[in-house]
Write a protein that holds these residues in place. Structure first.
Motif: not given
Length: 398
Positions: A210-213, A350-357
């Motif tokens: 993912t982009a967050l990753d 930040l990691n808590a935002y996983a899956g947030n479009e």
């Protein structure tokens, strides 16, 4: 960045003022002195310091090509394997085909520190009448290999593949060099050429799902080098656990190295080379302006701790090779630990935002900017100056 394992380190002496004593006393060695000018040697030393700073500015992003293709250990292993290097300078077979020998040689005799060992003594350029033709031939080959390694880094992060010459160099490099394990041992062929810039920009096509990753990798890369500078580069000599574990001891460049390592973190977090404040497409700017008070406070803490760590490193007593037990080292170690902790807290939020479009979309912007204006820009500057260093070393001989 990578040091050799402890057994190898224990077997070699880090002698700050000696030359290649075992080579110069060998009746079979060619001890003729290179015909060159001191001015040319001094210029090569100056260019080494520029290219060295460029390399240290990359150490917040040693994932990707630097890791997968073993470029980090191949170009930045220390301490220098002085005895091995002296033996190479007496090895007619190796010396007759240095370009090929260096591709698979012990990393402890290569890269920045192999060059440093020949070029510097006690923080100053060596005297031209101390440089032998054997040493000259050797550092020409090492400098050429260093340039090719840095050109490979640039090519592997250039998502547009815009430099055909360096693309060619990179593909030849990965086809001819060997992988190096964590103990400095050769372990077979490298993987084929990959474009890490494209993969980082396009989640799901490479190492980042993912982009967050990928955005979190920016923080992780910073934490890796912060931990290494504090706990290993400064910490091992300071505590007495390993007094030989001193980076760039011949050029007396250690503290500059440490400082530039943390500058690489500032650039990564602020979104461009030589950053003084966060750009609008940077990770820190996003954290400050995402509408999350906790995240904003954490980002401000990172900024404060980052500036403090840089200041404490700059205030260390120099040269580190002589003053590695000074109290100023502990102050810098503590400041780096605080910075590491602050980054860890920000990453957790930040990691808590996983899956947030919405966050995914913004992370993609951050990552694209990071590839182009931090990683690629730094590697391109590095490759340009490594090429200049290579030419300066060639020019030592008249």
């Amino acid at each position: 960045m990578k040091s050799m394992n402890l057994l190898k380190m224990a077997a070699m002496a880090v002698v700050l003022s000696a030359g290649f004593a075992s080579c110069s006393s060998d009746d079979d060695a060619d001890n003729s002195v290179v015909t060159g000018s001191q001015a040319a040697l001094d210029q090569a030393c100056a260019d080494w310091k520029v290219a060295r700073a460029n390399w240290e500015n990359t150490e917040a992003f040693l994932f990707g090509a630097a890791d997968v293709y073993s470029i980090d250990p191949h170009t930045d292993t220390w301490p220098v394997a002085a005895n091995d290097l002296a033996n190479v300078l007496r090895d007619e077979k190796a010396m007759s085909n240095l370009d090929n020998f260096i591709k698979t040689a012990n990393s402890g005799i290569l890269g920045y520190h192999g060059l440093e060992y020949v070029l510097f003594r006690e923080g100053q350029p060596r005297k031209i009448d101390q440089i032998t033709n054997l040493e000259y031939n050797y550092i020409c080959a090492v400098a050429k290999d260093l340039y090719h390694a840095t050109a490979t880094l640039e090519a592997c992060w250039d998502s547009k593949e815009s430099n055909a010459e360096r693309q060619t160099i990179a593909k030849e490099y990965v086809a001819t060099h060997l992988a190096i394990d964590d103990d400095g041992n050769q372990e077979g062929a490298l993987e084929g050429f990959q474009n890490f810039g494209k993969a980082f920009k396009n989640p799901g096509t490479g190492d980042w799902e993912t982009a967050l990753d990928a955005t979190l990798e920016i923080i992780s890369g910073c934490q890796d080098i912060i931990g290494e500078v504090g706990q290993s580069k400064i910490g091992l000599p300071y505590t007495g656990e390993d007094a030989t574990y001193i980076e760039s001891p011949y050029a007396y460049n250690s503290i500059i190295d440490f400082y530039d390592n943390i500058v690489s973190c500032k650039n990564a977090l602020y979104g461009k080379m030589d950053a003084t404040s966060p750009t609008e497409q940077s990770l820190i700017y996003f954290c400050l302006n995402a509408g999350n008070a906790t995240l904003a406070a954490q980002a401000k803490a990172v900024q404060t701790k980052l500036d403090n760590a840089l200041a404490k490193i700059k205030a260390m007593k120099a040269p580190f090779a002589l003053y590695y037990s000074d109290a100023s080292c502990k102050v810098a170690i503590d400041a780096l630990g605080e910075l590491d902790d602050a980054l860890g807290e920000m990453a957790e939020t930040l990691n808590a935002y996983a899956g947030n479009e919405t966050v995914e979309k913004q992370c993609k912007v951050i990552n694209e900017n990071y590839v182009d204006n931090v990683v690629l820009a730094t590697y391109r500057t590095l490759a340009n100056n490594a090429q200049k260093l290579y030419q300066s070393i060639v020019n030592i001989k008249k």
